[in-house]
Write a protein that holds these residues in place. Structure first.
Motif, PDB file in Angstrom:
ATOM      1  N   GLN A 160       0.827  -1.164  -0.061  1.00 21.19           N
ATOM      2  CA  GLN A 160       0.117   0.109   0.004  1.00 21.19           C
ATOM      3  C   GLN A 160       0.776   1.162  -0.049  1.00 21.19           C
ATOM      4  OE1 GLN A 160      -3.443  -0.448  -0.225  1.00 21.19           O
ATOM      5  NE2 GLN A 160      -2.900  -2.255  -0.507  1.00 21.19           N
ATOM      6  N   PHE A 161       1.025   1.672  -1.076  1.00 25.44           N
ATOM      7  CA  PHE A 161       1.998   3.086  -1.459  1.00 25.44           C
ATOM      8  C   PHE A 161       1.131   4.357  -0.746  1.00 25.44           C
ATOM      9  CE2 PHE A 161       3.467   0.111  -4.570  1.00 25.44           C
ATOM     10  CZ  PHE A 161       4.878   0.154  -4.198  1.00 25.44           C
ATOM     11  N   GLY A 162       2.096   5.227  -0.316  1.00 24.47           N
ATOM     12  CA  GLY A 162       1.748   6.519   0.223  1.00 24.47           C
ATOM     13  C   GLY A 162       0.524   7.208  -0.762  1.00 24.47           C
ATOM     14  N   GLN A 163      -0.412   7.948   0.151  1.00 21.89           N
ATOM     15  CA  GLN A 163      -1.385   8.778  -0.437  1.00 21.89           C
ATOM     16  C   GLN A 163      -0.718   9.927  -1.465  1.00 21.89           C
ATOM     17  OE1 GLN A 163      -4.013  10.208   2.412  1.00 21.89           O
ATOM     18  NE2 GLN A 163      -5.788  10.013   1.056  1.00 21.89           N
ATOM     19  N   LEU A 164      -1.321  10.155  -2.265  1.00 21.73           N
ATOM     20  CA  LEU A 164      -0.865  11.156  -3.267  1.00 21.73           C
ATOM     21  C   LEU A 164      -1.240  12.565  -2.835  1.00 21.73           C
ATOM     22  CD1 LEU A 164      -2.296  10.240  -6.867  1.00 21.73           C
ATOM     23  CD2 LEU A 164      -0.059   9.928  -5.843  1.00 21.73           C
ATOM     24  N   PRO A 165      -0.106  13.327  -2.583  1.00 22.17           N
ATOM     25  CA  PRO A 165       0.024  14.860  -2.043  1.00 22.17           C
ATOM     26  C   PRO A 165      -1.288  15.659  -2.413  1.00 22.17           C
ATOM     27  CG  PRO A 165       2.038  14.593  -2.666  1.00 22.17           C
ATOM     28  CD  PRO A 165       1.235  13.152  -3.400  1.00 22.17           C
ATOM     29  N   GLN A 166      -1.758  15.672  -3.539  1.00 17.90           N
ATOM     30  CA  GLN A 166      -2.729  16.431  -4.119  1.00 17.90           C
ATOM     31  C   GLN A 166      -4.068  15.590  -3.758  1.00 17.90           C
ATOM     32  OE1 GLN A 166      -0.361  14.922  -6.203  1.00 17.90           O
ATOM     33  NE2 GLN A 166      -1.382  13.929  -8.073  1.00 17.90           N
ATOM     34  N   ASP A 167      -4.143  14.487  -3.361  1.00 20.09           N
ATOM     35  CA  ASP A 167      -5.588  13.771  -2.846  1.00 20.09           C
ATOM     36  C   ASP A 167      -5.496  14.193  -1.337  1.00 20.09           C
ATOM     37  OD1 ASP A 167      -5.899  12.418  -5.354  1.00 20.09           O
ATOM     38  OD2 ASP A 167      -5.138  10.426  -4.665  1.00 20.09           O
ATOM     39  N   ARG A 168      -4.412  14.176  -0.647  1.00 22.18           N
ATOM     40  CA  ARG A 168      -4.430  14.794   0.770  1.00 22.18           C
ATOM     41  C   ARG A 168      -5.020  16.283   0.962  1.00 22.18           C
ATOM     42  NH1 ARG A 168      -1.363  11.794   4.192  1.00 22.18           N
ATOM     43  NH2 ARG A 168      -0.743  13.647   5.355  1.00 22.18           N
ATOM     44  N   ALA A 169      -4.533  17.053  -0.190  1.00 14.45           N
ATOM     45  CA  ALA A 169      -4.694  18.342  -0.110  1.00 14.45           C
ATOM     46  C   ALA A 169      -6.361  18.615  -0.441  1.00 14.45           C
ATOM     47  CB  ALA A 169      -3.964  19.131  -1.304  1.00 14.45           C
ATOM     48  N   GLU A 170      -6.723  17.813  -1.150  1.00 14.27           N
ATOM     49  CA  GLU A 170      -8.185  18.059  -1.887  1.00 14.27           C
ATOM     50  C   GLU A 170      -9.020  17.561  -0.507  1.00 14.27           C
ATOM     51  OE1 GLU A 170     -11.327  15.976  -4.979  1.00 14.27           O
ATOM     52  OE2 GLU A 170      -9.206  15.867  -5.286  1.00 14.27           O
ATOM     53  N   ASN A 171      -8.807  16.331   0.068  1.00 17.37           N
ATOM     54  CA  ASN A 171      -9.422  15.990   1.353  1.00 17.37           C
ATOM     55  C   ASN A 171      -9.506  17.150   2.363  1.00 17.37           C
ATOM     56  OD1 ASN A 171     -10.807  14.190   2.819  1.00 17.37           O
ATOM     57  ND2 ASN A 171      -8.949  13.663   3.777  1.00 17.37           N
ATOM     58  N   PHE A 172      -8.478  17.744   2.527  1.00 18.21           N
ATOM     59  CA  PHE A 172      -8.293  18.636   3.658  1.00 18.21           C
ATOM     60  C   PHE A 172      -9.241  20.085   3.050  1.00 18.21           C
ATOM     61  CE2 PHE A 172      -6.420  22.290   5.832  1.00 18.21           C
ATOM     62  CZ  PHE A 172      -6.609  21.740   7.287  1.00 18.21           C
ATOM     63  N   SER A 173      -8.914  20.178   1.783  1.00 12.77           N
ATOM     64  CA  SER A 173     -10.078  21.385   1.427  1.00 12.77           C
ATOM     65  C   SER A 173     -11.477  21.102   1.628  1.00 12.77           C
ATOM     66  CB  SER A 173      -9.661  21.632  -0.108  1.00 12.77           C
ATOM     67  OG  SER A 173     -10.462  22.676  -0.672  1.00 12.77           O
ATOM     68  N   ARG A 174     -11.810  20.027   1.402  1.00 15.05           N
ATOM     69  CA  ARG A 174     -13.402  19.660   1.793  1.00 15.05           C
ATOM     70  C   ARG A 174     -13.690  19.750   3.018  1.00 15.05           C
ATOM     71  NH1 ARG A 174     -12.273  14.894  -1.804  1.00 15.05           N
ATOM     72  NH2 ARG A 174     -12.169  13.866  -0.062  1.00 15.05           N
ATOM     73  N   PHE A 175     -12.887  19.482   3.918  1.00 20.04           N
ATOM     74  CA  PHE A 175     -13.098  19.614   5.373  1.00 20.04           C
ATOM     75  C   PHE A 175     -13.166  21.083   5.694  1.00 20.04           C
ATOM     76  CE2 PHE A 175     -11.116  20.529   9.563  1.00 20.04           C
ATOM     77  CZ  PHE A 175     -12.042  19.827  10.314  1.00 20.04           C
ATOM     78  N   THR A 176     -12.275  21.724   5.177  1.00 17.82           N
ATOM     79  CA  THR A 176     -12.273  23.484   5.510  1.00 17.82           C
ATOM     80  C   THR A 176     -13.425  24.220   4.690  1.00 17.82           C
ATOM     81  OG1 THR A 176     -10.754  23.769   3.689  1.00 17.82           O
ATOM     82  CG2 THR A 176      -9.649  23.400   5.947  1.00 17.82           C
ATOM     83  N   LYS A 177     -13.973  23.696   3.779  1.00 15.81           N
ATOM     84  CA  LYS A 177     -15.015  24.205   2.941  1.00 15.81           C
ATOM     85  C   LYS A 177     -16.190  23.821   3.942  1.00 15.81           C
ATOM     86  CE  LYS A 177     -13.316  24.013  -1.760  1.00 15.81           C
ATOM     87  NZ  LYS A 177     -13.320  23.481  -3.031  1.00 15.81           N
TER      88      LYS A 177
END
Length: 241
Positions: A160-177
């Motif tokens: 299980q390779f690491g999560q893509l940085p852009q996916d992490r950023a998008e996930n956090f952005s959804r939370f802040t929205k």
């Protein structure tokens, strides 16, 4: 990273709490000013046109103050996105020459070998990307059957390779929205017959849901999220029709 993922979530919630307090004051000030304007109209101190113009100005001032309060949530989101952009930057200095020689040697690696490499470089996006691509074309085979990523075969756990940085950023952005939206909204969602004890409890619940879609980065430990983001419930008030 300047802060851990957990700290970014906490920072976003702190800014949302501050924004909510500011928004409540702003709404109260707006309503009070509207009453004063109406009183001036009724007393003949303000004409109809002047009254309407004042309401427009009061609305504009209210909206600007609300946006100013919310922008601090956006700043946390932008800071995290910048961290993820840096993490995902293709930098040759992040490539391990020794591992590249191993990958280019033609040596058939076992699944355990791939797993060890994945664990070693899980905080290095460049190496993670290289390993993912190499693994997709060179993954081990068992009795002639190709392995399927994310499943099991003959007791082996797949890499299980690491999560893509852009996916992490998008996930956090959804939370802040979501924080942004709820900081303005006066209503609060319920969980069936139970309600969140406070807005902060709801935000902590949302944080835990969002973090569950994240994979720990580097030495991060998400095992403390129940302690970091406690959630308290109360009996929901019955709906009055």
């Amino acid at each position: 990273m300047q802060k851990s993922t957990i700290e970014y979530y906490k920072a976003a919630i702190r800014q949302a709490q501050s924004a909510r307090e500011g928004i409540e004051r702003t709404k109260a000030d707006y309503e009070h000013s509207c009453v004063l304007a109406k009183n001036a109209l009724d007393a003949g101190l303000l004409g109809e046109q002047g009254y309407k113009q004042q309401l427009v100005e009061l609305e504009h001032d209210r909206d600007c103050r609300i946006e100013g309060a919310l922008c601090r949530i956006d700043e946390v989101s932008a800071e995290y996105a910048a961290e993820m952009a840096e993490l995902g930057r293709l930098d040759g200095g992040r490539i391990d020459d020794g591992v590249m020689k191993l990958l280019n040697s033609g040596l058939q690696l076992t699944n355990e070998d791939w797993q060890e490499l994945a664990d070693t470089y899980k905080d290095n996006y460049v190496m993670t990307r290289i390993l993912r691509e190499r693994y997709s074309t060179n993954r081990p085979k068992s009795e002639g059957d190709g392995f399927t990523l994310g499943q099991k075969n003959n007791g082996l756990t797949f890499v299980q390779f690491g999560q893509l940085p852009q996916d992490r950023a998008e996930n956090f952005s959804r939370f802040t929205k979501l924080l942004r939206y709820n900081a303005v909204n006066d209503s609060m969602p319920n969980e069936g017959q139970m309600a969140y004890a406070s807005r902060g409890d709801y935000w902590n619940h949302c944080a835990k849901e969002s973090i569950s879609r994240m994979k720990p980065f580097g030495d991060e430990d998400f095992g403390t999220i129940d302690k970091d983001f406690p959630v308290e419930y109360v009996q929901a008030k019955p709906t009055v029709w």
